[in-house]
Motif scaffolding. Sequence first.
Motif, mmCIF file in Angstrom:
data_model
loop_
_atom_site.group_PDB
_atom_site.id
_atom_site.type_symbol
_atom_site.label_atom_id
_atom_site.label_comp_id
_atom_site.label_asym_id
_atom_site.label_seq_id
_atom_site.Cartn_x
_atom_site.Cartn_y
_atom_site.Cartn_z
ATOM 1 N N ALA A 140 10.985 3.772 -55.156
ATOM 2 C CA ALA A 140 11.282 2.364 -55.416
ATOM 3 C C ALA A 140 11.389 2.132 -56.922
ATOM 4 C CB ALA A 140 10.189 1.472 -54.820
ATOM 5 N N TYR B 261 22.956 -3.110 -49.179
ATOM 6 C CA TYR B 261 23.205 -4.002 -50.307
ATOM 7 C C TYR B 261 23.423 -3.110 -51.529
ATOM 8 C CZ TYR B 261 20.311 -6.827 -47.103
ATOM 9 O OH TYR B 261 19.767 -7.432 -46.003
ATOM 10 N N ARG C 41 18.757 -9.606 -54.438
ATOM 11 C CA ARG C 41 18.184 -9.817 -55.764
ATOM 12 C C ARG C 41 17.988 -11.301 -56.031
ATOM 13 N NH1 ARG C 41 19.817 -6.780 -61.427
ATOM 14 N NH2 ARG C 41 17.869 -7.326 -62.458
ATOM 15 N N ASP D 146 19.966 -0.983 -51.604
ATOM 16 C CA ASP D 146 18.882 -1.033 -50.639
ATOM 17 C C ASP D 146 19.487 -1.109 -49.239
ATOM 18 O OD1 ASP D 146 16.304 -0.954 -49.768
ATOM 19 O OD2 ASP D 146 15.851 -3.051 -50.150
ATOM 20 N N GLN E 76 22.076 0.019 -58.298
ATOM 21 C CA GLN E 76 20.917 -0.344 -57.488
ATOM 22 C C GLN E 76 21.400 -0.617 -56.062
ATOM 23 O OE1 GLN E 76 18.176 -0.551 -59.542
ATOM 24 N NE2 GLN E 76 16.617 -0.857 -57.974
ATOM 25 N N SER F 89 13.720 -1.620 -54.183
ATOM 26 C CA SER F 89 14.986 -0.985 -53.845
ATOM 27 C C SER F 89 15.102 0.346 -54.585
ATOM 28 C CB SER F 89 16.159 -1.903 -54.203
ATOM 29 O OG SER F 89 16.118 -2.231 -55.579
ATOM 30 N N GLN F 90 16.218 1.029 -54.375
ATOM 31 C CA GLN F 90 16.421 2.349 -54.952
ATOM 32 C C GLN F 90 17.589 2.318 -55.938
ATOM 33 O OE1 GLN F 90 15.851 5.625 -51.984
ATOM 34 N NE2 GLN F 90 15.958 3.953 -50.523
ATOM 35 N N PHE G 276 24.571 -6.406 -53.826
ATOM 36 C CA PHE G 276 23.140 -6.331 -54.089
ATOM 37 C C PHE G 276 22.597 -7.688 -54.528
ATOM 38 C CE2 PHE G 276 19.458 -5.206 -56.772
ATOM 39 C CZ PHE G 276 18.728 -4.467 -55.849
#
Length: 808
Positions: A78, A120, A207, A101, A99, A224-225, A203
């Motif tokens: 994360a 996302y 966010r 997720d 970014q 998120s990643q 995303f």
Amino acid sequence: MWINYLKTSVRALFRNKALSLLNLLGLALGIASCLLIYLFLRHEWTYESAHPNAAHVYRIVRYSDLKVNDASDHWNDAISALMTDAIRGQLESIDKVVQFDTGTETLLDGDRPITEKLIYAQQEFFSMLGTPFIEGDLSTALAAPDRIVLTTSAAEKYFPDGDAMGKELQFRIEEETKTFTVTGIIEPMPTNTILKRDLYLPFHVIREQLRDLEEKNDWGFTFSQALVSTQPGVSRETAQSELQAFIASLGQSENERARLETCLQPLTDVYMSLDNPRGMPTESKPTGTYILGAIGLAILAIAVINFTTLTIGAASGRIKEVSVRKVLGAQRGHVKKQLAVEIALLTLVSLVLGLIVAEMALPLFNTLSERELEFRLDGMDAVVLGILWLILSVSAGTYPALVLSSFPPLAAFRGRFILAKRSTLRRGLVFVQLALSIGLVAVTLVMGRQLDFLMNRDLGYNGEQVVELSVPNRSAIGAELIERMRNSYRNDPGIVDVTGASNHFDGGRIWFTWEADGQKYEEFMANFVDPRFTEVMGIEVVAGRSFDPDRPDDLNRGIMVNETLVKRMGWDNPLGKRLPGGFHDHEVIGVVRDYHHQTLHKEIRPLVLAVNSGIIFSMPLQCGWTNWPSIQNVLVRLSGNDISATMERLRGDWPDLAPGFPFDYKFVDESVGKQYADERRWNSIVSVASVFAMVIAAMGLLGLSLIQVRQRTKELGIRKVLGAGEMRLIVLLTREFTLLVLAAGAVAAPVSVLVLRRWLDSFAYRVELTALPLVGAAAVTLLVAWLTVGWLAWRAAQTDPVKTLRYE
């Protein structure tokens, strides 16, 4: 010359129809098994490789050497979006930063709400991966917050009558209905990618929902990643060093920098990685793939050994033929070539048959493996098949060719068959074959026992006849819906009670870590529940009490903990205690007996139950989020009286109970059972492989028995004339194979134990590895050997000795 070799080979095959057929079928079955396993391993080991730019894409992961619950290290994937904002465009070695997720949202298809899994992602997601677009611009398709990208399958699903580009889709996100315009169409992602979804939202959607939390906690709030792609020619090490140096320069304290290291993990390594326990979903189990690869090689080895032993065993029928050739002037090299052509022809026919059998068995194998495998017969497959044929021809044909071409012709004419001196090697090959078969059966038996153990272990709660109804993330409806349903079905004979929790029983944990001292962290799981959660789910309270809905203090500041947390904290009397971290005011009011809130692969971890999520998760309250984390899973315990009718009532009432939300349900016991889908899949595949191995081994034993009976025809006749009974002759012919099976079992046992211990180590709770499965495997193999060899022995014992001796 080669045409003559080919003609002679074909005549030799038809002259020994029975042995040739056994050779063909045995080798074909081995090849088919090996090809199916090859398809599976190719699918698993090439995850993410279909993305054109996959070789230059990395996932950002964080590594800490602090001890968490006494573990030696700690990985986390994360990453804060604020961190990726900071590094974007600042590093020469890194080209793009994205970014993303995974999640679910409610899509409104007319009046019908549908739960859709999606990704996302920020706007450079597709250009980073190199995903080709059918329509739209990959660099701008997600550039605005109201855009969406679909795969062709999703476009056909929601817009069956025309072009989806420019059309709109509506989603219910939190309590609002939002509209997104289709700005891109792509082909469906390959099946071997963890990024496979049919819908891709900006995303910005999540966010924006979490912006207040993100800003409050700076880089500490991670949900998120992140992926990065490197510039051409830049190595992973270079990019990683530059990233670490940049993050260290951003003003963090020396203490933080010493504890946290940011690393780059190749995207192609994520699926098969054992290093990161909190990786993307659907991670593989590399140990299982290695075991399966070994099983494929074992089956092929059994088939090759069959071929070799049958060829050597049948050589007595070819010795005079080869001797005549030598007397007429054939050199040893000519004989070798003749035999090589014969064996190459047989292996080629077996390869074709194996390919046909594998293609026919592929639908069943796909069902067992839960994959969508196919033979592409492209350049790679052609190379693999060619190499396989070459290996088979060399490994199966080299020794028989050397043996048959090596002896002097006069010895054959005098009846002195040198092959008798080489029976030790033949026995050795059969011994290896039997040991492999016993090992496969033992693995199958232990896997079956472990799966049965997993499915029948007492989990510490009662999940039978409990329906789980899911509501979307960050929705405030959970607690209200429980009360609404409890009142509506209070007198319903089909429903016992209703409760709920933030976590599933089959996954989806919320976990927290606090600093116990300068070099050690403690970690616990948290579940935010309805006050009647423990009663409805049958979880035993061993100290104190459960939450009382009539006590406001219980609901506002009470927590319950499990026995493992009590042991971890060293509390003699946990009631009235509080957690040592910086959590809101609270106290322990009860202790529940340890129940399995995670899969049995993992040991039971410290657990906290709370009605008020703000006790543990204080940041949402600081930002005005009074409903997050919230109850996302409504649990309905059914009485068992006409379950189908009760479910129909629930389905019919759902639009009034939860308007605008899809009726998504699952039975808790079934969903928990799905946690072990991998184990069921492996058990099914290994079971089928064991059957294949036993069939191939039985065919080999049948062929060898046939050769032995032929070679000992005169001996059997003489023994019968001298008074030997039928049973005595049967024992005589089966004794050698019996001893080989017992010796093979003794050797297979320690090797099987090593493999099975490695596999069982992946489970925190497992069966004890005893000698019973190994004995059972040897017994099964021995039974197959007796039935196979004993049948031919019985037929030989029934033969009239006068006819036998006259034949000789």
